[in-house]
Motif scaffolding. Structure first.
Motif, PDB file in Angstrom:
ATOM      1  N   PRO A 162       3.679   7.585   4.767  1.00  0.00           N
ATOM      2  CA  PRO A 162       4.941   6.741   5.369  1.00  0.00           C
ATOM      3  C   PRO A 162       6.001   6.872   4.343  1.00  0.00           C
ATOM      4  N   SER A 164       8.902   2.221   4.290  1.00  0.00           N
ATOM      5  CA  SER A 164       8.222   1.506   5.388  1.00  0.00           C
ATOM      6  C   SER A 164       7.182   0.622   4.830  1.00  0.00           C
ATOM      7  N   TRP A 210       4.304   0.100   5.670  1.00  0.00           N
ATOM      8  CA  TRP A 210       3.146   0.896   5.750  1.00  0.00           C
ATOM      9  C   TRP A 210       2.978   1.543   4.088  1.00  0.00           C
ATOM     10  N   TYR A 211       3.845   1.924   3.536  1.00  0.00           N
ATOM     11  CA  TYR A 211       3.969   2.648   2.349  1.00  0.00           C
ATOM     12  C   TYR A 211       3.309   1.673   1.180  1.00  0.00           C
ATOM     13  N   ALA A 238       2.038  -1.327   1.881  1.00  0.00           N
ATOM     14  CA  ALA A 238       0.688  -1.908   2.255  1.00  0.00           C
ATOM     15  C   ALA A 238      -0.238  -1.229   1.759  1.00  0.00           C
ATOM     16  N   THR A 239      -0.436   0.217   1.923  1.00  0.00           N
ATOM     17  CA  THR A 239      -1.355   1.164   1.390  1.00  0.00           C
ATOM     18  C   THR A 239      -1.180   1.072  -0.077  1.00  0.00           C
TER      19      THR A 239
END
Length: 226
Positions: free
Chosen positions: A146, A150, A152-153, A155-156
């Motif tokens: 991502p 984002s 998600w960037y 989050a990961t």
């Protein structure tokens, strides 16, 4: 308890409820992979590497005309797989030392590469190579990272950081990272193991903001004629 266990022990604990968690590969990914492989088949014998509860066996069953088999090192996950599909061969083994030699035309793996440190991937890929016949294919769907904007960037990135801190402070380690297997690194490691590597965009899974596919199917082929 799972978070403080080893990878094997953690999945043994999670197995009864694994298919109801977000960690199970979504059906959309399985269906898109099967669709892409169907145009390359049909195949003979199939192998699911790190098969878990066997949810992804539907891919092999849809494109393989011969027997299919799943391998995993979690006895708990394999117990769930056996309950769901008695007709499939289920083998308990460490994917880094696969006990097969030249018997399969197609191997697949879903969502498992983050469980292997980069230094462990050569042994994993070498074992898959040995398990395949000449001209056999190893197929792995990989999501596009991502963008930094984002959620998600972050989050990961946060998950991987938390995992590294956990593993630095606690033993046994639980290896699961989202950001250690980018496409370029996977391609390089597969090539070094003797595979010829191509990719297919899984456009059914959508495109990112830059217009590129959200997910690609990595196709690694062994040398020789099938």
């Amino acid at each position: 308890m799972q978070a403080l266990s080893s990878v094997e022990g953690g999945y043994d604990l999670l197995a009864p409820k694994f298919d109801h968690t977000p960690f199970r590969t979504p059906d959309a990914v399985l269906d898109a992979t099967a669709g892409a492989l169907r145009s390359l088949g049909p195949f003979g014998r199939g192998l699911d590497v790190c098969c878990g509860t066997g949810a992804s066996m539907r891919v092999l069953e849809s494109v393989c005309q011969g027997p299919v088999m799943g391998v995993d090192f979690s006895s708990g996950m394999l117990a769930q797989a056996r309950r769901a599909r008695l007709e499939v061969g289920w083998i308990r083994a460490d994917a880094r030392v696969l006990p097969f030699a030249g018997g399969f035309d197609l191997a697949v793996s879903f969502g498992a590469l983050g469980h292997f440190l980069p230094a462990e991937r050569p042994a994993l890929f070498a074992g898959v190579y040995r398990a395949l016949r000449p001209g056999g294919i190893f197929a792995v769907p990989l999501g596009t990272p991502p963008p930094v904007t984002s959620i998600w960037y972050w989050a990961t990135a946060g998950f991987d950081l938390a995992m590294r801190v956990r593993n630095a402070l606690w033993r046994p380690a639980f290896v699961m990272y989202y950001r250690t297997c980018p496409l370029r690194a996977i391609r390089d490691d597969l090539t070094a193991s003797g595979f010829t590597v191509t990719t297919i965009p899984l456009t059914d899974l959508g495109r990112g903001g830059d217009g590129g596919p959200r997910c690609q199917l990595v196709l690694a082929r062994t040398a020789g004629v099938p």
